[in-house]
Design a protein around this motif. Structure first.
Motif, mmCIF file in Angstrom:
data_model
loop_
_atom_site.group_PDB
_atom_site.id
_atom_site.type_symbol
_atom_site.label_atom_id
_atom_site.label_comp_id
_atom_site.label_asym_id
_atom_site.label_seq_id
_atom_site.Cartn_x
_atom_site.Cartn_y
_atom_site.Cartn_z
ATOM 1 N N GLU A 300 -15.959 -5.936 -17.856
ATOM 2 C CA GLU A 300 -16.241 -6.993 -16.884
ATOM 3 C C GLU A 300 -15.097 -7.999 -16.826
ATOM 4 O OE1 GLU A 300 -19.569 -10.493 -15.970
ATOM 5 O OE2 GLU A 300 -19.821 -9.125 -17.663
ATOM 6 N N ALA A 301 -14.573 -8.371 -17.993
ATOM 7 C CA ALA A 301 -13.451 -9.310 -18.033
ATOM 8 C C ALA A 301 -12.221 -8.722 -17.355
ATOM 9 C CB ALA A 301 -13.146 -9.678 -19.482
ATOM 10 N N GLN A 302 -11.973 -7.421 -17.577
ATOM 11 C CA GLN A 302 -10.826 -6.777 -16.938
ATOM 12 C C GLN A 302 -10.994 -6.710 -15.427
ATOM 13 O OE1 GLN A 302 -8.046 -5.842 -18.575
ATOM 14 N NE2 GLN A 302 -7.147 -5.422 -16.564
ATOM 15 N N PHE A 303 -12.245 -6.428 -14.995
ATOM 16 C CA PHE A 303 -12.520 -6.389 -13.559
ATOM 17 C C PHE A 303 -12.292 -7.756 -12.922
ATOM 18 C CE2 PHE A 303 -15.559 -7.190 -10.133
ATOM 19 C CZ PHE A 303 -15.158 -6.224 -9.214
ATOM 20 N N GLN A 304 -12.785 -8.791 -13.550
ATOM 21 C CA GLN A 304 -12.589 -10.140 -13.031
ATOM 22 C C GLN A 304 -11.110 -10.516 -13.029
ATOM 23 O OE1 GLN A 304 -14.776 -11.814 -11.517
ATOM 24 N NE2 GLN A 304 -16.667 -10.767 -12.110
ATOM 25 N N GLN A 305 -10.382 -10.065 -14.037
ATOM 26 C CA GLN A 305 -8.952 -10.344 -14.097
ATOM 27 C C GLN A 305 -8.210 -9.631 -12.960
ATOM 28 O OE1 GLN A 305 -7.721 -12.485 -16.211
ATOM 29 N NE2 GLN A 305 -5.551 -12.262 -15.659
ATOM 30 N N ASP A 306 -8.583 -8.370 -12.704
ATOM 31 C CA ASP A 306 -7.953 -7.633 -11.606
ATOM 32 C C ASP A 306 -8.292 -8.264 -10.259
ATOM 33 O OD1 ASP A 306 -6.909 -5.892 -13.454
ATOM 34 O OD2 ASP A 306 -8.472 -4.376 -13.195
ATOM 35 N N ALA A 307 -9.558 -8.695 -10.109
ATOM 36 C CA ALA A 307 -9.951 -9.355 -8.863
ATOM 37 C C ALA A 307 -9.173 -10.651 -8.663
ATOM 38 C CB ALA A 307 -11.453 -9.632 -8.864
ATOM 39 N N TYR A 308 -8.946 -11.361 -9.761
ATOM 40 C CA TYR A 308 -8.170 -12.605 -9.686
ATOM 41 C C TYR A 308 -6.720 -12.310 -9.279
ATOM 42 C CZ TYR A 308 -5.925 -16.924 -11.263
ATOM 43 O OH TYR A 308 -5.182 -18.082 -11.329
ATOM 44 N N LYS A 309 -6.153 -11.254 -9.852
ATOM 45 C CA LYS A 309 -4.781 -10.877 -9.479
ATOM 46 C C LYS A 309 -4.705 -10.489 -7.998
ATOM 47 C CE LYS A 309 -3.427 -9.216 -14.080
ATOM 48 N NZ LYS A 309 -3.016 -8.029 -14.871
ATOM 49 N N SER A 310 -5.710 -9.728 -7.531
ATOM 50 C CA SER A 310 -5.724 -9.330 -6.121
ATOM 51 C C SER A 310 -5.836 -10.538 -5.200
ATOM 52 C CB SER A 310 -6.884 -8.366 -5.862
ATOM 53 O OG SER A 310 -6.756 -7.193 -6.647
ATOM 54 N N ALA A 311 -6.663 -11.510 -5.612
ATOM 55 C CA ALA A 311 -6.804 -12.719 -4.808
ATOM 56 C C ALA A 311 -5.499 -13.510 -4.765
ATOM 57 C CB ALA A 311 -7.937 -13.587 -5.367
ATOM 58 N N LEU A 312 -4.784 -13.544 -5.898
ATOM 59 C CA LEU A 312 -3.493 -14.239 -5.920
ATOM 60 C C LEU A 312 -2.489 -13.557 -4.983
ATOM 61 C CD1 LEU A 312 -2.991 -15.089 -9.705
ATOM 62 C CD2 LEU A 312 -3.343 -16.705 -7.828
ATOM 63 N N VAL A 313 -2.474 -12.210 -5.019
ATOM 64 C CA VAL A 313 -1.566 -11.476 -4.131
ATOM 65 C C VAL A 313 -1.928 -11.722 -2.671
ATOM 66 C CG1 VAL A 313 -0.819 -9.176 -3.428
ATOM 67 C CG2 VAL A 313 -1.077 -9.714 -5.856
ATOM 68 N N ALA A 314 -3.237 -11.704 -2.360
ATOM 69 C CA ALA A 314 -3.671 -11.940 -0.989
ATOM 70 C C ALA A 314 -3.324 -13.357 -0.538
ATOM 71 C CB ALA A 314 -5.177 -11.710 -0.873
ATOM 72 N N LEU A 315 -3.457 -14.320 -1.448
ATOM 73 C CA LEU A 315 -3.112 -15.700 -1.102
ATOM 74 C C LEU A 315 -1.627 -15.832 -0.795
ATOM 75 C CD1 LEU A 315 -3.710 -18.709 -0.853
ATOM 76 C CD2 LEU A 315 -3.481 -18.904 -3.338
#
Length: 376
Positions: A300-315
């Motif tokens: 779950e922590a890894q998934f949230q971390q990947d989602a955070y990275k994707s959001a940063l890239v999208a931003l």
């Protein structure tokens, strides 16, 4: 005698015309129309500009081909053209032009004929807008893919000013609209980044809390080490069993050496049982259960971390795109300075009016003749 004959002929002609009242009315109306269009109607100058909307976010590898621009490709959108057209003909655009150029005063000036000007200076906004639409046109050329802007005014300079203001205000509005949409997208992405960051932090905190509660940094490594211990004990047990078998070959079962090996075997078996109980247990307190819970929290922590990275890239991508969403209004033909009043089309209007009046008079006369024939 000749003069008397001429008078009789003229009188007879007047009688015929009088009988043909519809034709007489048509002739009178045509004379009035010719007098108005030929003498009274005020000159109106027409300024024209051709524009199209080009997006500035085209790929750098694409060449700016003029033919493809006119064909409607490479960043040109018909929807953008229609949006610009609606803006240029809107009430907001009229109010802006009236503020900058005092259009109400120009269109309602008593220096111009009463039929072409706006009747009242303080006319309602709806009537003013209707008059504005009769003097300004923005048409979309489907074939060329451009907007044709035309503005009429009673002097050439004012006509050019109106057209020029329409072009510049259209570009400003399209850029402002693009920036607004881009900023809303960036704001949404920033919100998503913040939320994803908080979720990732909370997930890592749960992992740390679990590690502290269990006293293990990595339950997976602890389980692997414990499994290794069990394997070594089983190897040791195998060796002891083989040694006991060898001793029983020449000693009695009660021999001290055999008894000592039995005691070692029992101790190893007990130790194996204890270690296996720590590794697996039906009661749910075993290390493999801890490993499963830890892996779930870690996933779950890894998934949230990947989602955070994707959001940063999208931003970051959204911010870059926001700086490239300008919509440039390309002026293919700049607002012209008219030298001759193209409106009203005097000869065309006079000819059209006379033709229409005569046709209508002939139709009325024909209907009257049919009615008279039926009465007879």
């Amino acid at each position: 005698m000749t003069e008397l004959l001429k008078k009789e002929r003229f009188t007879g002609m007047l009688r015929v015309i009088w009988r043909m009242k519809a034709l007489a009315v048509a002739l009178c109306a045509s004379l009035l129309a010719a007098f108005y269009w030929g003498v009274i109607a005020s000159d109106r100058y027409v300024s024209e500009a051709h524009v199209l909307i080009q997006r500035t976010d085209m790929a750098a590898s694409q060449a700016l081909d003029f033919g493809s621009l006119l064909a409607g490709g490479d960043g040109i959108s018909r929807a953008d053209q229609m949006l610009l057209r609606d803006r240029l003909l809107s009430v907001d655009m009229l109010l802006q032009l009236d503020k900058d150029l005092n259009l109400r005063e120009h269109y309602s000036s008593h220096d111009h004929d009463i039929l072409s000007r706006m009747f009242f200076h303080d006319a309602s906004l709806e009537f003013f807008h209707k008059h504005f639409l009769s003097r300004v046109s923005v048409e979309y050329d489907e074939y060329a893919g451009v907007l044709v802007i035309q503005a009429q005014a009673y002097d050439a300079e004012m006509a050019q000013k109106i057209t020029n203001a329409l072009v510049h205000e259209g570009e400003r509005y399209m850029n402002a609209l693009g920036h607004q949409l881009a900023q809303e997208q960036v704001n949404f992405l920033e919100k998503q980044v913040k939320e994803r960051g908080e979720h990732a932090l909370n997930a890592r905190q749960r992992v740390l809390s679990f590690q502290n509660a269990k006293g293990l940094i990595s339950p997976q490594s602890a389980a692997e080490n414990l499994a290794g211990v069990v394997n070594k004990l089983e190897e040791q047990l195998t060796e002891l069993s083989a040694r006991k078998t060898a001793l029983l070959g020449y000693l009695a079962p009660t021999a001290p050496a055999v008894v000592e090996v039995d005691l070692q075997i029992q101790a190893v078996e007990k130790q194996i049982k204890t270690e296996k109980a720590r590794l697996t247990s039906a009661k749910g307190q075993s290390l493999n259960k801890t490993v499963e819970e830890y892996q779930r929290l870690e996933l779950e922590a890894q998934f949230q971390q990947d989602a955070y990275k994707s959001a940063l890239v999208a931003l970051e991508k959204g911010r870059v795109e926001a700086t490239r969403t300008l919509k440039k209004v390309l002026v293919l033909q700049s607002p012209s300075m008219p030298e001759y009043p193209m409106r009203p089309r005097r000869i065309y209007n006079i000819a059209t009016f006379i033709l229409g009046a005569l046709l209508l008079a002939g139709l009325v006369q024909l209907l009257a003749s049919i009615v008279r024939d039926h009465r007879d």
